[in-house]
Design an enzyme around this catalytic site. Structure first.
Site, short mmCIF file in Angstrom:
data_model
loop_
_atom_site.label_atom_id
_atom_site.label_comp_id
_atom_site.label_asym_id
_atom_site.label_seq_id
_atom_site.Cartn_x
_atom_site.Cartn_y
_atom_site.Cartn_z
N PRO A 3 57.01 29.78 -25.95
CA PRO A 3 57.63 31.10 -26.13
C PRO A 3 58.78 31.25 -25.14
CG PRO A 3 55.55 31.29 -24.92
CD PRO A 3 55.68 29.86 -25.34
N CYS A 37 55.54 34.08 -16.62
CA CYS A 37 56.94 34.48 -16.46
C CYS A 37 57.18 34.95 -15.03
CB CYS A 37 57.30 35.59 -17.45
SG CYS A 37 59.05 36.06 -17.34
N GLY A 50 59.84 23.50 -23.95
CA GLY A 50 60.62 24.72 -23.90
C GLY A 50 62.11 24.47 -23.90
#
Length: 348
Positions: free
Chosen positions: A23, A108, A232
């Site tokens: 994500p 994050c 990613g």
């Protein structure tokens, strides 16, 4: 040709290829995911980060991030927040919107996320982190997974203890980005952290960090014992990198690198799909008939100004037109610059 790497299950959800698209905010939107699915066929993908608090207050833009296309499955919606009740509420909405998996973001490190007590900031509060996982698990029927960093800083490798807590609270998969939150993306990912965490949990463990090519992915699987690999940044505007890894994992021969014409074609497709998405239309052509087309087109083009140049990265002269691409505000402007670049390249 490598030996095929086995898939695994997240609860009852099969992940046939142990390759996951991470994500990424402003990257793994619906248009890019559909492109990645077609070209690379990863085993599992995730949405951009979804703010639980934004969903709680009915933010239309955030709801748009949760849209899922049937062709993407299995699909995970990743949510972040620091309040168990609000996270549970958002998880239920994610399930209603078709998520096969609800993933909790505890990795994050960006200040605007951490200052709200969300994301990697939860690594500093194990009790709250565990309550959030338990609350989300209780709220939904689909499997719940968690993505973490190794810890907040080098003073404490918190991930194994947290992973055991999350597993006991009902999490069905853990993803470890093998850096500490304070590192951001600096330095090298320490894959030994993944190996150490492998010993702490029984649920599937996914490794993440510094996987850029097929050899990296196969090495991570072998060296760490993880069940899958999450990619990613290497995939941003480069679904062919993801395709190369997928083919190595499934024991297939590599394919030729994409031509410049193919990369430009996909970049243009990405732009047009993004406009349609912003206009809530099924296609670019349908979007053009929308009275709000100009606004949707501008938002889409602005969102992709940093990504479109990456489609042609490495080509001779690509750096010279980057500035022009980052100022484009319409699809036609992007196409003109890209077509001119293709013509100049062909004439060399």
């Amino acid at each position: 040709m490598s030996q095929p790497s086995p898939g695994f299950k997240i609860g009852s959800i099969p992940v046939e290829v142990p390759l996951l698209l991470a994500p990424m905010e402003d990257v793994t939107n619906l248009p890019f995911r559909l492109i990645a699915k077609r070209i690379a066929q990863p085993g599992l993908m995730f949405t951009e980060f979804v703010s639980a608090m934004a969903i709680h207050y009915g933010a239309t833009k955030t709801f748009r991030k949760m849209r899922i296309h049937p062709g993407e499955r299995p699909m995970g919606i990743q949510i972040f927040g620091g309040e168990p009740d609000v996270m549970a509420e958002t998880a239920r909405i994610a399930e209603e919107m078709g998520a096969d998996i609800v993933d909790i973001n505890m990795g994050c490190w960006v200040p605007k996320v951490c200052k709200t007590g969300s994301g990697a900031a939860l690594l500093k509060d194990p009790e709250l982190a565990e309550r959030i996982v338990a609350s989300v698990v209780k709220a939904v029927k689909v499997p719940v997974t968690v993505k973490v960093r190794a810890g907040w800083d080098y003073s404490l490798f918190a991930a194994p203890d947290l992973a055991r807590r999350f597993q006991d609270a009902g999490a069905r998969m853990i993803t470890l980005h093998a850096r500490f939150a304070k590192q951001g993306f600096e330095g090298e990912a320490d894959w030994k952290l993944i190996s150490d965490m492998r010993e702490a949990v029984r649920v599937p463990l996914i490794g993440n960090g510094d996987v850029k090519k097929p050899e990296d992915a196969l090495k991570m699987l072998t060296e760490t014992g993880c069940d899958g690999v999450m990619v990613g940044r290497a995939a941003i505007s480069n679904p062919w990198a993801l395709r190369d890894i997928q083919r190595a994992m499934t024991g297939q021969d590599p394919m030729p690198a994409p031509t410049l014409a193919e990369r430009i074609r996909v970049a243009t497709e990405h732009l047009r799909m993004m406009v349609a998405c912003e206009a809530d239309a099924e296609s670019f052509e349908e979007a053009r008939s929308n009275p709000a087309f100009a606004d949707a087109e501008f938002r889409a083009c602005r969102a992709l100004r940093g990504q479109i140049p990456l489609y042609i990265k490495g080509e001779v002269g690509a750096s010279q037109i980057r500035d022009r691409l980052t100022r484009c505000s319409t699809v036609a402007e992007f196409e003109t610059v890209l077509d001119e670049f293709a013509a100049q390249t062909a004439a060399r």
